[in-house]
Design a protein around this motif. Structure first.
Motif, PDB file in Angstrom:
ATOM      1  N   PHE A  69      -0.470  -3.113  -4.096  1.00 44.89           N
ATOM      2  CA  PHE A  69       0.051  -3.997  -5.140  1.00 44.89           C
ATOM      3  C   PHE A  69      -0.674  -3.765  -6.463  1.00 44.89           C
ATOM      4  N   VAL A  70      -1.998  -3.684  -6.407  1.00 45.16           N
ATOM      5  CA  VAL A  70      -2.783  -3.472  -7.631  1.00 45.16           C
ATOM      6  C   VAL A  70      -2.456  -2.104  -8.232  1.00 45.16           C
ATOM      7  N   LEU A  71      -2.411  -1.085  -7.383  1.00 47.63           N
ATOM      8  CA  LEU A  71      -2.118   0.266  -7.860  1.00 47.63           C
ATOM      9  C   LEU A  71      -0.719   0.331  -8.462  1.00 47.63           C
ATOM     10  N   THR A  87       9.966  -9.507  10.094  1.00 46.72           N
ATOM     11  CA  THR A  87      11.187  -9.153  10.810  1.00 46.72           C
ATOM     12  C   THR A  87      11.525  -7.672  10.654  1.00 46.72           C
ATOM     13  N   TRP A  88      12.342  -7.170  11.608  1.00 51.87           N
ATOM     14  CA  TRP A  88      12.840  -5.811  11.617  1.00 51.87           C
ATOM     15  C   TRP A  88      11.723  -4.810  11.345  1.00 51.87           C
ATOM     16  N   ASN A  89      11.838  -3.979  10.324  1.00 50.78           N
ATOM     17  CA  ASN A  89      10.740  -3.069   9.994  1.00 50.78           C
ATOM     18  C   ASN A  89       9.666  -3.904   9.297  1.00 50.78           C
ATOM     19  N   ALA A  90       8.730  -4.402  10.085  1.00 50.18           N
ATOM     20  CA  ALA A  90       7.798  -5.425   9.590  1.00 50.18           C
ATOM     21  C   ALA A  90       7.094  -5.010   8.307  1.00 50.18           C
ATOM     22  N   SER A  91       6.791  -3.728   8.157  1.00 46.72           N
ATOM     23  CA  SER A  91       6.063  -3.266   6.973  1.00 46.72           C
ATOM     24  C   SER A  91       6.838  -3.488   5.681  1.00 46.72           C
ATOM     25  N   SER A  92       8.158  -3.620   5.794  1.00 47.69           N
ATOM     26  CA  SER A  92       8.977  -3.726   4.587  1.00 47.69           C
ATOM     27  C   SER A  92       8.846  -5.063   3.879  1.00 47.69           C
ATOM     28  N   TRP A  93       8.071  -5.994   4.439  1.00 43.73           N
ATOM     29  CA  TRP A  93       7.899  -7.277   3.741  1.00 43.73           C
ATOM     30  C   TRP A  93       7.346  -7.051   2.327  1.00 43.73           C
ATOM     31  N   SER A  94       6.453  -6.083   2.197  1.00 48.08           N
ATOM     32  CA  SER A  94       5.832  -5.854   0.887  1.00 48.08           C
ATOM     33  C   SER A  94       6.826  -5.250  -0.105  1.00 48.08           C
ATOM     34  N   ILE A  95       7.817  -4.494   0.399  1.00 49.23           N
ATOM     35  CA  ILE A  95       8.848  -3.940  -0.466  1.00 49.23           C
ATOM     36  C   ILE A  95       9.690  -5.073  -1.039  1.00 49.23           C
ATOM     37  N   SER A  96       9.947  -6.067  -0.202  1.00 43.33           N
ATOM     38  CA  SER A  96      10.693  -7.250  -0.650  1.00 43.33           C
ATOM     39  C   SER A  96       9.980  -7.936  -1.806  1.00 43.33           C
ATOM     40  N   CYS A 118       1.457 -10.393  -3.846  1.00 42.35           N
ATOM     41  CA  CYS A 118       2.055  -9.289  -4.612  1.00 42.35           C
ATOM     42  C   CYS A 118       2.022  -9.576  -6.111  1.00 42.35           C
ATOM     43  N   ILE A 119       2.405 -10.782  -6.493  1.00 44.28           N
ATOM     44  CA  ILE A 119       2.418 -11.127  -7.923  1.00 44.28           C
ATOM     45  C   ILE A 119       1.014 -11.027  -8.508  1.00 44.28           C
ATOM     46  N   PHE A 120       0.044 -11.605  -7.804  1.00 45.57           N
ATOM     47  CA  PHE A 120      -1.327 -11.562  -8.316  1.00 45.57           C
ATOM     48  C   PHE A 120      -1.849 -10.122  -8.357  1.00 45.57           C
ATOM     49  N   LEU A 163      -9.343  -8.308  -6.770  1.00 43.62           N
ATOM     50  CA  LEU A 163     -10.196  -8.059  -7.935  1.00 43.62           C
ATOM     51  C   LEU A 163     -11.115  -6.861  -7.681  1.00 43.62           C
ATOM     52  N   GLY A 164     -11.609  -6.741  -6.452  1.00 43.43           N
ATOM     53  CA  GLY A 164     -12.433  -5.590  -6.102  1.00 43.43           C
ATOM     54  C   GLY A 164     -11.660  -4.288  -6.214  1.00 43.43           C
ATOM     55  N   PHE A 165     -10.428  -4.279  -5.724  1.00 43.16           N
ATOM     56  CA  PHE A 165      -9.592  -3.089  -5.843  1.00 43.16           C
ATOM     57  C   PHE A 165      -9.304  -2.764  -7.308  1.00 43.16           C
ATOM     58  N   SER A 166      -9.161  -3.780  -8.121  1.00 45.94           N
ATOM     59  CA  SER A 166      -8.909  -3.562  -9.549  1.00 45.94           C
ATOM     60  C   SER A 166     -10.072  -2.823 -10.192  1.00 45.94           C
ATOM     61  N   VAL A 167     -11.290  -3.223  -9.838  1.00 46.09           N
ATOM     62  CA  VAL A 167     -12.481  -2.547 -10.376  1.00 46.09           C
ATOM     63  C   VAL A 167     -12.524  -1.099  -9.901  1.00 46.09           C
ATOM     64  N   ALA A 168     -12.245  -0.879  -8.606  1.00 44.65           N
ATOM     65  CA  ALA A 168     -12.284   0.482  -8.064  1.00 44.65           C
ATOM     66  C   ALA A 168     -11.236   1.365  -8.735  1.00 44.65           C
ATOM     67  N   ILE A 169     -10.041   0.838  -8.930  1.00 43.12           N
ATOM     68  CA  ILE A 169      -8.976   1.614  -9.576  1.00 43.12           C
ATOM     69  C   ILE A 169      -9.346   1.932 -11.017  1.00 43.12           C
TER      70      ILE A 169
END
Length: 389
Positions: A50-52, A142-151, A207-209, A259-265
């Motif tokens: 999400f951050v990337l 549900t379904w392809n569980a990983s797709s929640w983040s795409i939503s 995701c929004i944050f 926030l940690g990922f933001s610093v690393a990126i």
């Protein structure tokens, strides 16, 4: 090279590595890998995505969104980046449910759960078709569980472009307001709703944050371009340490992780050190290119392998899957054999990802890019080469 055409290769490699961690996180086997913290916390890669995403989308489009035509072009292109592969993988899961239904009707072979039931029911299928599976609350993934983040990501794109076009020169303050509001909301959810499912609102707030954290990180990246203190090998080693510590310990508060990922990126974004050079080797860049396909395909591979194991243990009359009452794990040999099985699984995932990237993901992206030009008119390409997944 124009600003929006620069690629962040080291960050792309990190995305590929993170996609593999998610794949291993879901593939549960009774091996040594299973309990290794970097893998047990592999789902933390999603907030990193999400951050990337916020970072590279801002890089690719920050100077290209000034009117409604630009907005429609952005939405069509982002939809074309996400939806073709999502629809393809969803179709595979639907085909599996149809096969389950046919086997039950023709040969009387019944699975533990009926066709189009449980997490794969018709209501959730309709939500998945419209990318609403983590926007409309559901009790489970549900379904392809990983797709929640795409939503959640697609509707966060809509929020982003609406904010940029409606606020004009005040868009920066708007982004800060959304960042603060979603951050406070995420802290509240982590504190008072710790058991809330990702499909029940938690994932959307994450995701929004995360996206707006990435957006603001890119703005900070521009302001620190001439600051040597945040560039080079030392800064990249610090960023690597942050990434490893987050995945190793996985702090409870997702806000802190984001926030940690933001610093690393931020520290990796300048790519002027030895670590970035190492991350630009071809195999890692290749994984980065396949990362979206790896992310959406792996759950299907995992589901099929477990389905085969269930059928096989019925035929053999021998247990191949162990359960602790909550989680199931493949367990039909010593830990080393199970780890070998996990590596074989990764190889199959990467092979499948090569296929879907070449024949689904990339053709779909190109089709919607052309469509955006036909609908909104010809304009100089935007977002090219900026690893804007």
């Amino acid at each position: 090279m124009k600003e929006g055409q620069i690629r962040f290769d080291a960050l792309d490699s990190w995305r590929g590595i993170a996609a593999l961690l998610v794949a291993l996180f879901h593939f549960q086997t009774a091996g040594f890998f299973y309990d290794f913290p970097l893998i047990r916390h592999g789902n933390l890669a999603v907030p990193f995505f999400f951050v990337l995403s916020g970072f590279v989308i801002t890089h690719a489009y920050r100077t290209s969104l000034s009117n409604s035509g630009d907005g429609w072009r952005f939405v069509i292109r982002r939809f074309g980046r996400l939806y073709p592969l999502h629809l393809f993988t969803l179709s595979i899961f639907v085909a599996l449910e149809l096969a389950k239904l046919m086997m039950a009707a023709r040969v009387g072979l019944h699975s533990q759960e009926g066709a189009f039931a449980g997490t794969n029911d018709i209501a959730s299928l309709i939500a998945n078709i419209f990318l609403l599976q983590a926007v409309i609350p559901f009790p489970e993934l549900t379904w392809n569980a990983s797709s929640w983040s795409i939503s959640t990501e697609f509707y966060t794109y809509l929020l982003f472009v609406s904010l940029v076009l409606s606020l004009g020169k005040y868009r920066g303050w708007g982004a800060v307001a959304v960042f603060v509001a979603s951050g406070v909301g995420l802290v509240w959810l982590d504190t008072y709703k710790p058991d809330l499912n990702l499909a029940s609102g938690l994932g959307l707030v994450q995701c929004i944050f995360g996206f707006f954290a990435g957006h603001l990180t890119y703005e900070l990246h521009l302001r620190l371009r001439r600051n040597a203190a945040v560039q080079g090998t030392v800064a990249e080693l610090a960023a690597t340490a942050i990434m490893l510590l987050l995945f190793w310990f996985k702090p409870h508060y997702t806000t802190f992780n984001i926030l940690g990922f933001s610093v690393a990126i931020l520290l990796f974004s300048y790519e002027r050190g030895t670590v970035a050079k190492l991350l630009r080797i071809r195999p890692l860049l290749f994984l980065g290119k396949l990362s979206y396909s790896i992310y959406l395909v792996h759950f299907f591979v995992f589901a099929v392998l477990f389905a085969i194991a269930r059928v096989a243990q019925g035929w053999l009359g021998q247990s191949l899957i162990a359960t602790d009452g909550v989680h199931e794990r493949l367990a039909f040999g010593p830990a080393g054999l199970m780890d070998l099985m996990a590596l074989l699984y990764l190889a199959v995932v990467i092979l499948c990802a090569c296929f879907t990237y070449a024949y689904v993901e990339e053709p779909g992206r190109q089709f919607f890019n052309r469509l955006s030009k036909r609908i909104t008119g010809t304009r100089a390409p935007i977002g090219q080469g900026a690893n804007a997944r």
